[in-house]
Scaffold this motif. Structure first.
Motif, short mmCIF file in Angstrom:
data_model
loop_
_atom_site.label_atom_id
_atom_site.label_comp_id
_atom_site.label_asym_id
_atom_site.label_seq_id
_atom_site.Cartn_x
_atom_site.Cartn_y
_atom_site.Cartn_z
N ILE A 86 5.37 -22.59 17.11
CA ILE A 86 4.60 -23.15 15.99
C ILE A 86 3.63 -22.07 15.51
CG2 ILE A 86 2.96 -24.93 15.29
CD1 ILE A 86 4.07 -26.61 17.69
N PRO A 87 3.77 -21.57 14.27
CA PRO A 87 2.96 -20.43 13.84
C PRO A 87 1.51 -20.81 13.54
CG PRO A 87 4.34 -21.19 12.04
CD PRO A 87 4.75 -21.99 13.24
N GLY A 88 0.61 -19.90 13.93
CA GLY A 88 -0.79 -19.98 13.53
C GLY A 88 -1.09 -18.79 12.64
N ILE A 89 -1.87 -18.99 11.59
CA ILE A 89 -2.14 -17.92 10.63
C ILE A 89 -3.61 -17.53 10.63
CG2 ILE A 89 -0.19 -18.56 9.15
CD1 ILE A 89 -2.31 -19.83 7.23
N HIS A 90 -3.88 -16.36 10.00
CA HIS A 90 -5.23 -15.82 9.89
C HIS A 90 -5.78 -15.99 8.49
CE1 HIS A 90 -5.44 -13.78 13.80
NE2 HIS A 90 -4.15 -13.55 13.63
N VAL A 91 -7.10 -16.09 8.42
CA VAL A 91 -7.86 -16.01 7.18
C VAL A 91 -8.97 -14.99 7.40
CG1 VAL A 91 -7.32 -18.36 6.44
CG2 VAL A 91 -9.32 -17.95 7.89
N TYR A 92 -9.65 -14.62 6.31
CA TYR A 92 -10.66 -13.57 6.44
C TYR A 92 -11.76 -13.76 5.40
CZ TYR A 92 -12.27 -9.07 8.14
OH TYR A 92 -13.00 -8.08 8.77
N PRO A 93 -13.04 -13.76 5.82
CA PRO A 93 -14.13 -14.07 4.89
C PRO A 93 -14.28 -13.06 3.76
CG PRO A 93 -14.99 -13.35 7.01
CD PRO A 93 -13.54 -13.58 7.21
N ASP A 94 -13.96 -11.79 4.02
CA ASP A 94 -14.09 -10.77 2.96
C ASP A 94 -12.96 -10.83 1.95
OD1 ASP A 94 -16.32 -10.01 4.32
OD2 ASP A 94 -15.58 -8.05 4.94
N HIS A 95 -11.96 -11.64 2.24
CA HIS A 95 -10.82 -11.80 1.32
C HIS A 95 -10.66 -13.29 1.06
CE1 HIS A 95 -9.94 -7.60 2.13
NE2 HIS A 95 -9.84 -7.86 3.41
N LEU A 96 -11.66 -13.88 0.41
CA LEU A 96 -11.72 -15.33 0.30
C LEU A 96 -10.57 -15.89 -0.54
CD1 LEU A 96 -12.94 -18.11 0.66
CD2 LEU A 96 -14.52 -17.59 -1.21
N GLN A 97 -10.38 -15.38 -1.75
CA GLN A 97 -9.35 -15.97 -2.61
C GLN A 97 -7.97 -15.78 -2.02
OE1 GLN A 97 -10.05 -17.98 -5.30
NE2 GLN A 97 -7.91 -18.49 -4.88
N SER A 99 -7.33 -15.59 1.12
CA SER A 99 -7.25 -16.52 2.26
C SER A 99 -6.92 -17.94 1.78
CB SER A 99 -8.56 -16.51 3.04
OG SER A 99 -8.77 -15.28 3.67
N LEU A 100 -7.60 -18.38 0.73
CA LEU A 100 -7.33 -19.72 0.20
C LEU A 100 -5.90 -19.83 -0.30
CD1 LEU A 100 -10.69 -20.26 -1.74
CD2 LEU A 100 -10.00 -21.41 0.39
N ASP A 101 -5.45 -18.81 -1.01
CA ASP A 101 -4.07 -18.82 -1.50
C ASP A 101 -3.07 -18.81 -0.34
OD1 ASP A 101 -5.09 -18.77 -4.06
OD2 ASP A 101 -4.73 -16.63 -4.37
N GLU A 102 -3.39 -18.03 0.70
CA GLU A 102 -2.51 -17.94 1.86
C GLU A 102 -2.38 -19.27 2.57
OE1 GLU A 102 -0.70 -14.80 4.65
OE2 GLU A 102 -0.77 -15.28 2.52
#
Length: 263
Positions: A86-97, A99-102
């Motif tokens: 079951i995949p888990g993904i990353h987000v990143y505060p310096d790349h907000l938009q 991250s939201l799109d991802e």
């Protein structure tokens, strides 16, 4: 030979190494390619596993393409082992938009339900309760996704849960301190969708699970190993050996995490 127990066991906290340099976190440099990782977990009796592909960014904050590469690697792992991983993904505060799109794309196009485990100190950012990441948690809440965080401190989780009481949040690791473990249990007990995974310091302390059930209830404990950093057989044996009920064991091994995933 290790005798695998007759339980459904979902490991909610692994870090597969696949097609990304620096993503193998085996402690003693014994390589753990995907096939070895899956076969080892199965040999321990684990029937399914979830988690993120991680690496350490030492010298500079990563570009978005480097974060995205980790997420694509998780999708590739799922493609190779569709009934197991079951995949888990990353987000990143310096790349907000981005991250939201991802998050939106991964959830709606690929069916991803898990963000994390996120490890801020490896990835080069400081806090999980920043204004930027709060936007991500709001989206995760709305999409009913699960978030797993390796905390810097408990106050971060308390702040996130106060602002997003309906977020499905897993706190990673009991920590090595009985007092900190109890504090984490007491926090997750106050929120219906919060839980604590037992990876890392794990059930190697006698009556740890019994204390967790007494303090927060069996629905608050999630099975995880942090493999390949930790020995999965020891975690399975720890849950099997402790003096708890069969219902407790089944909830910890798989039921609680599957409930958060809506499976």
């Amino acid at each position: 030979m290790f005798a695998a127990p007759d339980y459904e066991i979902t490991d909610a906290h692994i870090h597969p190494s696949i097609e990304v340099d620096g993503s193998d976190f085996s402690a003693f440099n014994f390589k753990t390619p995907p096939e070895v990782l899956v076969n080892t977990l199965k040999r321990a009796g684990i029937t399914q596993a979830a988690g993120s592909v991680i690496r350490r960014f030492k010298d500079a904050k990563p570009q978005w393409d480097e974060i995205h590469q980790l997420n694509l690697a998780a999708l590739e792992m799922q493609r190779r082992f569709p009934d197991f991983y079951i995949p888990g993904i990353h987000v990143y505060p310096d790349h907000l938009q981005q991250s939201l799109d991802e998050v939106e794309t991964m959830h709606k196009k690929h069916g991803v339900k898990l963000i994390g485990e996120l490890v801020a100190y490896l990835m080069g950012y400081a806090a999980y309760n920043s204004p930027e990441l709060n936007e991500v948690w709001a989206l995760a809440r709305d999409l009913k996704m699960v978030v797993n965080l390796h905390l810097n401190n408990l106050e971060e989780a308390a702040d996130i849960l106060k602002n997003f009481p309906d977020l499905k949040l897993i706190i990673a690791h009991p920590t090595g301190s009985a007092a900190e473990y109890t504090a984490r249990l007491e926090l997750v007990s106050r929120y219906s969708n919060a839980a604590l995974d037992i990876s890392g310091s794990g059930p190697n302390t006698w009556n740890m699970l019994k204390h967790g059930i007494k303090t927060a209830g069996r629905d608050k404990l999630i099975f995880g190993t942090d493999f390949p950093l930790r020995n999965p057989g020891m975690y399975v044996a720890g849950v099997c050996f402790e003096d708890i009920s069969e219902e407790d064991r089944r909830a910890i091994f798989a039921g609680n995490f599957k409930r958060l995933l809506n499976e």
